[in-house]
Design a protein around this motif. Structure first.
Motif, PDB file in Angstrom:
ATOM      1  N   TYR A  35       0.842  -1.188   0.000  1.00 54.24           N
ATOM      2  CA  TYR A  35       0.000   0.000   0.000  1.00 54.24           C
ATOM      3  C   TYR A  35       0.879   1.240   0.000  1.00 54.24           C
ATOM      4  O   TYR A  35       1.971   1.241   0.578  1.00 54.24           O
ATOM      5  N   GLY A  42      -5.645   7.990   3.460  1.00 57.92           N
ATOM      6  CA  GLY A  42      -5.646   6.584   3.795  1.00 57.92           C
ATOM      7  C   GLY A  42      -4.759   5.812   2.833  1.00 57.92           C
ATOM      8  O   GLY A  42      -4.491   6.278   1.721  1.00 57.92           O
ATOM      9  N   LEU A  90       3.567   0.809   2.821  1.00 56.48           N
ATOM     10  CA  LEU A  90       3.214  -0.163   3.841  1.00 56.48           C
ATOM     11  C   LEU A  90       3.061  -1.541   3.234  1.00 56.48           C
ATOM     12  O   LEU A  90       2.466  -1.709   2.162  1.00 56.48           O
ATOM     13  N   GLY A 105       3.216  -3.799   8.520  1.00 58.09           N
ATOM     14  CA  GLY A 105       4.524  -3.443   9.009  1.00 58.09           C
ATOM     15  C   GLY A 105       4.584  -1.967   9.379  1.00 58.09           C
ATOM     16  O   GLY A 105       3.581  -1.248   9.266  1.00 58.09           O
ATOM     17  N   SER A 106       5.758  -1.526   9.783  1.00 60.88           N
ATOM     18  CA  SER A 106       5.948  -0.135  10.207  1.00 60.88           C
ATOM     19  C   SER A 106       6.155   0.812   9.038  1.00 60.88           C
ATOM     20  O   SER A 106       6.145   2.032   9.228  1.00 60.88           O
TER      21      SER A 106
ATOM     22  N   GLN B  34     -12.046  -3.926   9.262  1.00 59.72           N
ATOM     23  CA  GLN B  34     -10.973  -3.885  10.249  1.00 59.72           C
ATOM     24  C   GLN B  34     -10.705  -2.443  10.644  1.00 59.72           C
ATOM     25  O   GLN B  34     -10.624  -1.557   9.790  1.00 59.72           O
ATOM     26  N   PHE B  36      -8.006   0.124  12.448  1.00 61.85           N
ATOM     27  CA  PHE B  36      -6.582   0.248  12.735  1.00 61.85           C
ATOM     28  C   PHE B  36      -6.314   1.554  13.464  1.00 61.85           C
ATOM     29  O   PHE B  36      -7.046   2.529  13.344  1.00 61.85           O
ATOM     30  N   GLN B  38      -3.072   4.370  13.862  1.00 58.17           N
ATOM     31  CA  GLN B  38      -1.795   4.770  13.286  1.00 58.17           C
ATOM     32  C   GLN B  38      -1.235   5.964  14.045  1.00 58.17           C
ATOM     33  O   GLN B  38      -1.857   7.016  14.104  1.00 58.17           O
ATOM     34  N   GLY B  41       3.604   8.975  11.451  1.00 51.54           N
ATOM     35  CA  GLY B  41       4.762   8.447  10.746  1.00 51.54           C
ATOM     36  C   GLY B  41       5.007   6.963  10.933  1.00 51.54           C
ATOM     37  O   GLY B  41       6.041   6.447  10.494  1.00 51.54           O
ATOM     38  N   LYS B  42       4.069   6.269  11.558  1.00 52.71           N
ATOM     39  CA  LYS B  42       4.257   4.848  11.865  1.00 52.71           C
ATOM     40  C   LYS B  42       3.347   3.976  11.014  1.00 52.71           C
ATOM     41  O   LYS B  42       2.520   4.463  10.234  1.00 52.71           O
ATOM     42  N   GLY B  43       3.487   2.657  11.215  1.00 55.06           N
ATOM     43  CA  GLY B  43       2.634   1.712  10.513  1.00 55.06           C
ATOM     44  C   GLY B  43       1.276   1.593  11.177  1.00 55.06           C
ATOM     45  O   GLY B  43       0.925   2.374  12.058  1.00 55.06           O
ATOM     46  N   LEU B  44       0.498   0.623  10.726  1.00 55.98           N
ATOM     47  CA  LEU B  44      -0.858   0.419  11.231  1.00 55.98           C
ATOM     48  C   LEU B  44      -0.878  -0.695  12.261  1.00 55.98           C
ATOM     49  O   LEU B  44      -0.297  -1.758  12.044  1.00 55.98           O
ATOM     50  N   LEU B  49     -11.243  -6.674  14.304  1.00 56.33           N
ATOM     51  CA  LEU B  49     -11.676  -7.241  13.024  1.00 56.33           C
ATOM     52  C   LEU B  49     -13.087  -7.760  13.206  1.00 56.33           C
ATOM     53  O   LEU B  49     -13.355  -8.521  14.145  1.00 56.33           O
ATOM     54  N   LEU B  89      -8.152   4.404  11.525  1.00 56.48           N
ATOM     55  CA  LEU B  89      -8.503   4.098  10.141  1.00 56.48           C
ATOM     56  C   LEU B  89      -9.456   2.914  10.083  1.00 56.48           C
ATOM     57  O   LEU B  89      -9.264   1.908  10.771  1.00 56.48           O
ATOM     58  N   LEU B  99      -7.893  -4.199   0.703  1.00 61.36           N
ATOM     59  CA  LEU B  99      -8.557  -3.336   1.675  1.00 61.36           C
ATOM     60  C   LEU B  99      -8.786  -1.955   1.063  1.00 61.36           C
ATOM     61  O   LEU B  99      -7.897  -1.410   0.403  1.00 61.36           O
ATOM     62  N   PHE B 101      -9.554   1.803   2.327  1.00 60.79           N
ATOM     63  CA  PHE B 101      -9.450   2.591   3.547  1.00 60.79           C
ATOM     64  C   PHE B 101     -10.213   3.900   3.441  1.00 60.79           C
ATOM     65  O   PHE B 101     -10.334   4.488   2.357  1.00 60.79           O
ATOM     66  N   GLY B 102     -10.679   4.381   4.607  1.00 67.30           N
ATOM     67  CA  GLY B 102     -11.103   5.760   4.712  1.00 67.30           C
ATOM     68  C   GLY B 102      -9.870   6.627   4.941  1.00 67.30           C
ATOM     69  O   GLY B 102      -8.750   6.128   5.052  1.00 67.30           O
ATOM     70  N   LYS B 103     -10.095   7.952   5.039  1.00 66.09           N
ATOM     71  CA  LYS B 103      -8.976   8.861   5.254  1.00 66.09           C
ATOM     72  C   LYS B 103      -8.582   8.956   6.720  1.00 66.09           C
ATOM     73  O   LYS B 103      -7.550   9.543   7.057  1.00 66.09           O
TER      74      LYS B 103
END
Lengths: 113, 111
Positions: A35, A42, A90, A105-106, B34, B36, B38, B41-44, B49, B89, B99, B101-103
Motif C-alpha cells: 500500500y 488513507g 506499507l 509493518g511499520s 478492520q 486500525f 496509526q 509516521g508509523k505503521g498500522l 476485526l 482508520l 482493503l 481505507f477511509g482517510k
C-alpha cells in the motif's frame, strides 16, 4: 512471534532513480500486499502477491512492480521515480483473502527529491 | 467501486470522555471490516476485526459495531486516555483480497 518486517525504514532518492523496498510477512502468513500512503490520506492498494504471482493490482502504473519469493517475503520496485512517489509504503501480510485480517509493518518512508 | 468515508476527520476531547468514531461504506457486500490505529509516521496497528456475519467485537475499552445493510461501522472508545491520541482508520475487505481505507479520524485526547 515476529510481525511484518519492512526495510529500510527511510529512504531518500533522486527523481528518475529506481528503488527496491523489502518485506517479510508475519510467520504463518502466505500473502503479501503493498500500500502507498500519502500524507493525510488513507493507504491506497498497489498490488498483492500470493504463491509468487501478482493476484490483484490497484490503479498504479507499470513503474510499480513486485516480486514474492518462495519464503513468502516480497519486494516492491519503483522505476523512474517521480516527486509524487514520495509517501509511506506499507506492507501487509495475511492468510489467503484476509479472512483473519491483515497485519501491517511499520512502513518505509520514501522521499524523492 | 467501494468507497469508505470516516467522520469526523478530527476530534479533540478531554481525558475520560467516551467517544464514537464513524465509518460508512458504499457497497454492503463486504467480507469483513478492520479498524486500525496509526501513530504519526508509523505503521498500522490492528485494533478490531469484524466478520460480515458479526454485529460487534470488543477488546478492552474498544467496541466496534457493524451494520452491513446500512453500510456503517462505529468504533466506541470508553474512558479515553491521552495515549489514545492517534489516527484511527477503517478498512473494508470487499472479498477481492484488498482493503479499501477511509482517510481516518485524527483523535487528540488532552489531559
Amino acid at each position: 512471534d515476529a510481525g511484518v518486517t519492512q526495510s529500510p525504514t527511510h529512504l531518500i532518492k533522486t527523481r528518475g532513480q529506481q528503488v527496491t523496498l523489502r518485506c517479510s510477512p508475519k510467520s504463518g502468513h502466505d500473502t503479501v500486499s503493498w500500500y502507498q500512503q500519502a500524507l493525510g490520506q488513507g493507504p491506497q492498494f498497489i498490488f498483492q502477491y500470493y504463491e509468487e504471482e501478482e493476484r490483484q493490482r490497484g490503479n498504479f502504473p507499470d513503474r510499480f512492480s513486485g516480486h514474492q519469493f518462495p519464503n513468502y517475503s516480497s519486494e516492491l520496485n519503483v522505476n523512474a521515480l517521480l516527486l509524487g512517489d514520495s509517501a509511506l509504503y506499507l506492507c501487509a501480510s495475511s492468510l489467503r483473502q484476509g479472512y483473519y485480517g491483515y497485519t501491517f509493518g511499520s512502513g518505509t518512508r520514501l522521499t524523492v527529491v | 467501486k467501494q468507497e469508505v468515508t470516516q467522520i469526523p476527520a478530527a476530534l479533540s476531547v478531554p481525558e475520560g470522555e467516551n467517544l464514537v468514531l464513524n465509518c460508512s461504506f458504499t457497497d454492503s457486500a463486504i467480507y469483513n471490516l478492520q479498524w486500525f490505529r496509526q501513530d504519526p509516521g508509523k505503521g498500522l496497528t490492528s485494533l478490531l476485526l469484524i466478520q460480515s456475519s458479526q454485529r460487534e467485537q470488543t477488546s478492552g475499552r474498544l467496541n466496534a459495531s457493524l451494520d452491513k445493510s446500512s453500510g456503517r461501522s462505529t468504533l466506541y472508545i470508553a474512558a479515553s486516555q491521552p495515549g489514545d491520541s492517534a489516527t484511527y482508520l477503517c478498512a473494508v475487505n470487499s472479498g477481492y483480497s484488498t482493503l479499501t481505507f477511509g482517510k481516518g479520524t485524527m483523535l487528540l485526547v488532552s489531559p
